[in-house]
Design a protein around this motif. Structure first.
Motif, PDB file in Angstrom:
ATOM      1  N   THR A 176      23.547 -14.716  34.040  1.00  0.00           N
ATOM      2  CA  THR A 176      23.854 -13.942  35.242  1.00  0.00           C
ATOM      3  C   THR A 176      25.240 -13.311  35.165  1.00  0.00           C
ATOM      4  O   THR A 176      26.236 -14.001  34.923  1.00  0.00           O
ATOM      5  N   TRP A 177      25.283 -11.995  35.404  1.00  0.00           N
ATOM      6  CA  TRP A 177      26.524 -11.235  35.459  1.00  0.00           C
ATOM      7  C   TRP A 177      26.835 -10.935  36.926  1.00  0.00           C
ATOM      8  O   TRP A 177      26.058 -10.270  37.603  1.00  0.00           O
ATOM      9  N   PHE A 178      27.960 -11.422  37.406  1.00  0.00           N
ATOM     10  CA  PHE A 178      28.366 -11.204  38.786  1.00  0.00           C
ATOM     11  C   PHE A 178      29.368 -10.053  38.868  1.00  0.00           C
ATOM     12  O   PHE A 178      30.354 -10.019  38.115  1.00  0.00           O
ATOM     13  N   THR A 179      29.120  -9.111  39.758  1.00  0.00           N
ATOM     14  CA  THR A 179      30.132  -8.097  40.054  1.00  0.00           C
ATOM     15  C   THR A 179      31.294  -8.791  40.761  1.00  0.00           C
ATOM     16  O   THR A 179      31.210  -9.966  41.134  1.00  0.00           O
ATOM     17  N   ALA A 180      32.376  -8.056  40.979  1.00  0.00           N
ATOM     18  CA  ALA A 180      33.537  -8.639  41.637  1.00  0.00           C
ATOM     19  C   ALA A 180      33.176  -9.215  43.001  1.00  0.00           C
ATOM     20  O   ALA A 180      33.508 -10.357  43.323  1.00  0.00           O
ATOM     21  N   GLN A 181      32.468  -8.434  43.809  1.00  0.00           N
ATOM     22  CA  GLN A 181      32.128  -8.900  45.152  1.00  0.00           C
ATOM     23  C   GLN A 181      31.128 -10.052  45.095  1.00  0.00           C
ATOM     24  O   GLN A 181      31.212 -11.005  45.884  1.00  0.00           O
TER      25      GLN A 181
END
Length: 250
Positions: free
Chosen positions: A176-181
């Motif tokens: 899983t790649w999380f964006t900043a938010q």
């Protein structure tokens, strides 16, 4: 291990940045740059972090700026141990994710007192991986080791994010790649900052070739690593020689 070697080969020409500790005059504040693979012989290792922290006053606030695709989980463990010792003695560490904190680098970031992530940056978690050569007994032993390592990491992610271990495992299994938010919303970061907002070209300069991962976001795949600086030619040639050796042995 296969993905790690591929990651190193794919980034043989990427500009490398030493740890580069910078402290103010009274050493009340300091910054260092974890801008490389986590590995003692190939990038930034625990001894680099230990030596940097050892030269600071115990009350120093350290900003650890991160642009790393991850690396050796045991080297990351030693870095985390050094961080915890520094913080236990009264120091403070703020992790600032400038571009990516993937794999072992995300775990390092989460062990800081606070985690800031720049708009447009990413944090990634995935399952532990390794390599083994030998009999079925050796393979089972490796599997058991990976399960133990992964279990420790899951529990630490869960404790920091306040998510359940089951949710953490689901995210890890999916790479899983999380964006900043998203990182903030799910407890992986304290706040989003806009340090690079006025200079969006800086994100391209911070690019890694991340095709060794399975689910790298298109936004990161499309970035072009910058040409190496003239002063880094010797480092570049050394890395290229290392990659040729890897090609001969893998």
């Amino acid at each position: 291990m296969k993905n790690f070697l591929k990651l190193l080969r794919n980034n043989a020409t990427v500009e490398r940045v030493p740890l580069n500790l910078v402290a103010n005059e009274d050493k009340s504040e300091a910054t260092f740059y974890l801008y490389d693979v986590i590995a003692q012989d190939w990038g930034i290792g625990a001894l680099d972090v230990i030596n940097a922290l050892a030269g600071l006053d115990s009350k120093t606030t350290v900003r650890m700026r991160i642009k790393s695709p991850g690396g050796d989980v045991f080297e990351a463990r030693a870095i985390v141990t050094a961080m915890r010792a520094f913080m236990a003695n009264g120091g403070k560490i703020i992790a600032q994710i400038d571009s990516i904190a993937a794999s072992a680098a995300s775990w390092i970031a989460l062990n800081a007192n606070e985690v800031e992530i720049v708009e447009g940056a990413f944090l990634m978690i995935h399952k532990a991986s390794g390599a083994c050569w030998g009999t079925d007994v050796d393979m089972h032993h490796m599997g058991d080791l990976l399960n133990k390592v992964e279990g420790v990491i899951i529990n630490e992610y869960a404790a920091r994010t306040k998510q359940t271990p089951e949710q953490i495992l689901t995210w890890m299994a999916a790479e899983t790649w999380f964006t900043a938010q998203e990182a903030v919303d799910n407890g992986f970061a304290t706040r989003v900052i806009s340090t690079l907002a006025e200079h969006p070209s800086n994100l391209a300069k911070l690019a890694w070739n991340l095709t060794s991962f399975e689910k790298t976001p298109e936004a990161l795949l499309n970035l072009k690593p910058s040409d190496p600086a003239p002063d880094d030619k010797a480092i570049l040639e050394q890395n290229q020689r290392r990659m040729r050796l890897l090609d001969l042995n893998t």
